[in-house]
Motif scaffolding. Sequence first.
Motif, PDB file in Angstrom:
ATOM      1  N   ALA A  63       4.677  -4.375 -11.039  1.00 40.92           N
ATOM      2  CA  ALA A  63       5.633  -5.356 -11.478  1.00 40.92           C
ATOM      3  C   ALA A  63       5.946  -6.422 -10.662  1.00 40.92           C
ATOM      4  N   PRO A  64       5.645  -7.568 -11.161  1.00 39.14           N
ATOM      5  CA  PRO A  64       5.993  -8.964 -10.457  1.00 39.14           C
ATOM      6  C   PRO A  64       7.442  -8.693 -10.100  1.00 39.14           C
ATOM      7  N   GLU A  65       7.746  -9.354  -8.815  1.00 40.77           N
ATOM      8  CA  GLU A  65       8.978  -9.246  -8.154  1.00 40.77           C
ATOM      9  C   GLU A  65       9.945 -10.811  -8.618  1.00 40.77           C
ATOM     10  N   SER A  66       9.085 -11.601  -9.075  1.00 37.99           N
ATOM     11  CA  SER A  66       9.831 -12.800  -9.483  1.00 37.99           C
ATOM     12  C   SER A  66       9.351 -13.549 -10.949  1.00 37.99           C
ATOM     13  N   ALA A  67       9.936 -14.315 -11.414  1.00 36.10           N
ATOM     14  CA  ALA A  67       9.385 -15.116 -12.544  1.00 36.10           C
ATOM     15  C   ALA A  67       8.154 -15.918 -12.012  1.00 36.10           C
ATOM     16  N   GLU A  68       8.344 -16.567 -10.755  1.00 32.49           N
ATOM     17  CA  GLU A  68       6.995 -17.412 -10.098  1.00 32.49           C
ATOM     18  C   GLU A  68       5.809 -16.409  -9.898  1.00 32.49           C
ATOM     19  N   GLU A  69       6.074 -15.177  -9.654  1.00 31.22           N
ATOM     20  CA  GLU A  69       4.946 -14.274  -9.415  1.00 31.22           C
ATOM     21  C   GLU A  69       4.241 -13.883 -10.591  1.00 31.22           C
ATOM     22  N   MET A  70       5.431 -13.752 -11.676  1.00 34.72           N
ATOM     23  CA  MET A  70       4.567 -13.252 -13.105  1.00 34.72           C
ATOM     24  C   MET A  70       3.848 -14.665 -13.446  1.00 34.72           C
ATOM     25  N   GLU A  71       4.267 -15.765 -13.212  1.00 33.61           N
ATOM     26  CA  GLU A  71       3.523 -17.125 -13.751  1.00 33.61           C
ATOM     27  C   GLU A  71       2.312 -17.080 -12.876  1.00 33.61           C
ATOM     28  N   ASP A  72       2.284 -17.079 -11.839  1.00 34.04           N
ATOM     29  CA  ASP A  72       1.156 -16.867 -10.858  1.00 34.04           C
ATOM     30  C   ASP A  72      -0.051 -15.972 -11.402  1.00 34.04           C
ATOM     31  N   GLU A  73       0.558 -14.866 -11.879  1.00 33.06           N
ATOM     32  CA  GLU A  73      -0.530 -13.642 -12.342  1.00 33.06           C
ATOM     33  C   GLU A  73      -0.707 -14.072 -13.873  1.00 33.06           C
ATOM     34  N   ASP A  74      -0.450 -15.249 -14.319  1.00 34.18           N
ATOM     35  CA  ASP A  74      -0.576 -15.553 -15.829  1.00 34.18           C
ATOM     36  C   ASP A  74      -0.122 -14.478 -16.563  1.00 34.18           C
ATOM     37  N   LEU A  75       1.058 -13.881 -16.509  1.00 38.59           N
ATOM     38  CA  LEU A  75       1.635 -13.028 -17.195  1.00 38.59           C
ATOM     39  C   LEU A  75       3.008 -13.632 -17.944  1.00 38.59           C
ATOM     40  N   THR A  76       3.337 -12.637 -18.738  1.00 37.73           N
ATOM     41  CA  THR A  76       4.613 -13.199 -19.723  1.00 37.73           C
ATOM     42  C   THR A  76       5.563 -11.897 -19.705  1.00 37.73           C
ATOM     43  N   PRO A  77       6.852 -12.044 -19.835  1.00 36.27           N
ATOM     44  CA  PRO A  77       7.549 -10.716 -20.000  1.00 36.27           C
ATOM     45  C   PRO A  77       7.032 -10.009 -21.131  1.00 36.27           C
ATOM     46  N   GLU A  78       6.180 -10.411 -22.160  1.00 36.90           N
ATOM     47  CA  GLU A  78       5.810  -9.679 -23.292  1.00 36.90           C
ATOM     48  C   GLU A  78       4.641  -9.056 -23.004  1.00 36.90           C
ATOM     49  N   SER A  79       3.730  -9.422 -21.721  1.00 38.43           N
ATOM     50  CA  SER A  79       2.527  -9.092 -21.458  1.00 38.43           C
ATOM     51  C   SER A  79       2.601  -7.434 -21.374  1.00 38.43           C
TER      52      SER A  79
END
Length: 170
Positions: A63-79
């Motif tokens: 689980a990404p720990e932040s919104a920035e990490e999620m974006e860096d991994e090209d993920l969205t909350p719906e991924s």
Amino acid sequence: MTGDARPSSVVYGFYRLHESLCVIDRDRARALSDAIARVKECTTVGQAMDLNRELSATWVPGAPESAEEMEDEDLTPESPYSWDDTGAVLDGDWPPMPTALTLELFAESDVEAWAALKSPPMGARRITTTLNGDYLEIDPAREQVLVDALKGLGIDAVRDDALIDTLSGE
């Protein structure tokens, strides 16, 4: 186990991967089992991230720990999220090995408890692994010796192989 207090009740059972018995504080085992079940229910990255902020008994692998990490991994909350397709699970780092949790049962300073486990009749021994850390190996043939040793320490022990299986992610 935190602090120097001994648990008053434990669960124990057979951990197939190590062909060993393991012993875990009953309350901790239940809390960890519930947390693992909740992790397995996550189907999106957003759910995994939200749960990771809530849990205290464990963490959510991958689980990404932040919104920035999620974006860096090209993920969205719906991924899509799948707990068993994460590096920590594939590497054997999550969930923690039940036999490793046995090493946390007593404070290092509890000489009486460790002497009981490592005594010749019991024969428990610490195993060091290169990748996943140490664990305590207890011969399943010595189950009654284990139960008697725990009873002698004032600890109620109940066998629960199904709970041990859930702790290992099965």
